[in-house]
Motif scaffolding. Structure first.
Motif, PDB file in Angstrom:
ATOM      1  N   UNK A   1      93.796 105.307 -41.041  1.00 24.58           N
ATOM      2  CA  UNK A   1      93.169 105.169 -39.736  1.00 24.58           C
ATOM      3  C   UNK A   1      92.160 106.283 -39.519  1.00 24.58           C
ATOM      4  N   UNK A   2      91.227 106.045 -38.624  1.00 20.98           N
ATOM      5  CA  UNK A   2      90.234 107.038 -38.227  1.00 20.98           C
ATOM      6  C   UNK A   2      90.566 107.543 -36.818  1.00 20.98           C
ATOM      7  N   UNK A   3      90.084 108.737 -36.510  1.00 18.75           N
ATOM      8  CA  UNK A   3      90.325 109.295 -35.181  1.00 18.75           C
ATOM      9  C   UNK A   3      89.780 108.381 -34.099  1.00 18.75           C
ATOM     10  N   UNK A   4      88.653 107.745 -34.370  1.00 20.47           N
ATOM     11  CA  UNK A   4      88.061 106.842 -33.386  1.00 20.47           C
ATOM     12  C   UNK A   4      88.969 105.644 -33.121  1.00 20.47           C
ATOM     13  N   UNK A  20      92.451 114.691 -32.930  1.00 21.66           N
ATOM     14  CA  UNK A  20      93.175 113.536 -33.467  1.00 21.66           C
ATOM     15  C   UNK A  20      93.016 113.381 -34.981  1.00 21.66           C
ATOM     16  N   UNK A  21      92.174 114.189 -35.597  1.00 22.66           N
ATOM     17  CA  UNK A  21      91.943 114.063 -37.043  1.00 22.66           C
ATOM     18  C   UNK A  21      93.238 114.191 -37.855  1.00 22.66           C
ATOM     19  N   UNK A  22      94.102 115.205 -37.591  1.00 18.86           N
ATOM     20  CA  UNK A  22      95.349 115.281 -38.364  1.00 18.86           C
ATOM     21  C   UNK A  22      96.234 114.052 -38.161  1.00 18.86           C
ATOM     22  N   UNK A  23      96.235 113.504 -36.961  1.00 17.50           N
ATOM     23  CA  UNK A  23      97.028 112.299 -36.703  1.00 17.50           C
ATOM     24  C   UNK A  23      96.463 111.109 -37.480  1.00 17.50           C
ATOM     25  N   UNK A  24      95.151 110.996 -37.502  1.00 18.20           N
ATOM     26  CA  UNK A  24      94.516 109.868 -38.193  1.00 18.20           C
ATOM     27  C   UNK A  24      94.854 109.872 -39.678  1.00 18.20           C
ATOM     28  N   UNK A  25      94.888 111.049 -40.288  1.00 21.38           N
ATOM     29  CA  UNK A  25      95.190 111.143 -41.720  1.00 21.38           C
ATOM     30  C   UNK A  25      96.639 110.764 -42.024  1.00 21.38           C
ATOM     31  N   UNK A  26      97.537 111.005 -41.077  1.00 21.30           N
ATOM     32  CA  UNK A  26      98.965 110.772 -41.329  1.00 21.30           C
ATOM     33  C   UNK A  26      99.473 109.460 -40.740  1.00 21.30           C
ATOM     34  N   UNK A  27      98.686 108.812 -39.888  1.00 23.20           N
ATOM     35  CA  UNK A  27      99.162 107.636 -39.145  1.00 23.20           C
ATOM     36  C   UNK A  27      99.312 106.412 -40.037  1.00 23.20           C
ATOM     37  N   UNK A  28     100.238 105.563 -39.650  1.00 30.10           N
ATOM     38  CA  UNK A  28     100.372 104.233 -40.265  1.00 30.10           C
ATOM     39  C   UNK A  28     100.611 103.239 -39.139  1.00 30.10           C
ATOM     40  N   UNK A  29     100.291 101.997 -39.372  1.00 29.20           N
ATOM     41  CA  UNK A  29     100.513 100.998 -38.336  1.00 29.20           C
ATOM     42  C   UNK A  29     101.056  99.720 -38.944  1.00 29.20           C
ATOM     43  N   UNK A  30     101.787  98.972 -38.112  1.00 26.41           N
ATOM     44  CA  UNK A  30     102.376  97.723 -38.589  1.00 26.41           C
ATOM     45  C   UNK A  30     102.547  96.759 -37.425  1.00 26.41           C
ATOM     46  N   UNK A 103     101.889 102.096 -34.015  1.00 27.05           N
ATOM     47  CA  UNK A 103     101.306 103.181 -34.795  1.00 27.05           C
ATOM     48  C   UNK A 103     102.344 104.290 -34.899  1.00 27.05           C
ATOM     49  N   UNK A 104     102.592 104.756 -36.121  1.00 23.83           N
ATOM     50  CA  UNK A 104     103.607 105.769 -36.380  1.00 23.83           C
ATOM     51  C   UNK A 104     102.950 107.100 -36.746  1.00 23.83           C
ATOM     52  N   UNK A 105     103.386 108.163 -36.070  1.00 23.79           N
ATOM     53  CA  UNK A 105     102.912 109.523 -36.351  1.00 23.79           C
ATOM     54  C   UNK A 105     104.116 110.350 -36.821  1.00 23.79           C
TER      55      UNK A 105
END
Length: 241
Positions: A1-4, A20-30, A103-105
């Motif tokens: 995911x991207x921060x945007x 939000x950049x660190x979250x975007x790098x680690x996030x997953x969604x389902x 979205x999972x963080x």
């Protein structure tokens, strides 16, 4: 995911992209389907969860295997906020009330943001406090209102979060939310139906007269204790505190 992409989630819409950049790098969604379990109490991998769409119900399971709803979450909120404490596992299960996208963080990433501060850290801390206040309000409601009033509160909360008077829920699910036996709830719903306040169908309850249902809450909705919490507890309300 991207921060945007994360900024399109209402809970995070006011957070700067840089935070939000660190979250975007680690996030997953389902994708999750209606009635699917998203989180189980006691899971070994504590994470923070957000919704891009849909609604989930948070529940506590008692030792007698009874279910008690502790919250409704939509895309203006997050859930499993307990992950901000590194020693905590989820104490609530989360079940999709509608089809939803989650979205999972990872918990360690969320905790790093809290330590770092900024808009995102303030949002997480304020939301945790607001959620605690909301649960306190629920406790007051549970100990001061009768079953009819609690049922009316639950129906209105569901209708407002879903944005519809047609609530896709079974009597068994609603009895767990209200905190009563299914047989007792059936009598309450029957009385409300005879008064033409609601109508019931298979896996569906329709609100016919919102004003009279609101009267049935005995001033228990939107809050039981006046001016205690922002209603609903949302990211926007937390940033405005």
């Amino acid at each position: 995911m991207q921060a945007v992409d994360l900024k399109t989630i209402p809970f995070l819409s006011e957070v700067p992209e840089g935070e939000l950049e660190p979250w975007a790098r680690a996030a997953s969604r389902r994708e999750v389907e209606r009635r699917q379990t998203v989180v189980s109490a006691g899971d070994d991998d504590p994470c923070l969860y957000l919704l891009t769409r849909g609604v989930v119900i948070l529940c506590l399971e008692s030792k007698t295997e009874e279910t008690r709803m502790t919250g409704l979450v939509d895309s203006t909120q997050c859930f499993n906020i307990q992950c901000l404490h590194p020693g905590s596992r989820p104490v609530e299960s989360a079940h999709a009330l509608t089809d939803a996208e989650v979205v999972t963080i990872p918990g360690d990433v969320a905790r790093a943001s809290l330590r770092q501060g900024g808009v995102l850290g303030a949002l997480l801390g304020a939301y945790a406090a607001g959620r605690l206040a909301e649960m306190t309000d629920d406790f007051v409601r549970a100990t001061t209102l009768d079953v009819r009033a609690r049922a009316a509160v639950s129906l209105l909360r569901l209708a407002d979060r879903l944005g519809t008077r047609n609530i896709p829920i079974t009597q068994e699910q609603l009895s767990g939310i209200v905190g009563t036996r299914r047989e007792t709830l059936a009598l309450i719903l029957g009385a409300l139906r005879n008064e033409e306040i609601i109508d019931t169908r298979y896996r569906m309850i329709r609100i016919l007269d919102r004003d009279r249902l609101l009267d049935a809450t005995r001033n228990g909705y939107p809050t039981c204790v006046d001016r205690v919490i922002p209603v609903p507890v949302t990211g926007l309300s937390c940033l405005a505190l």
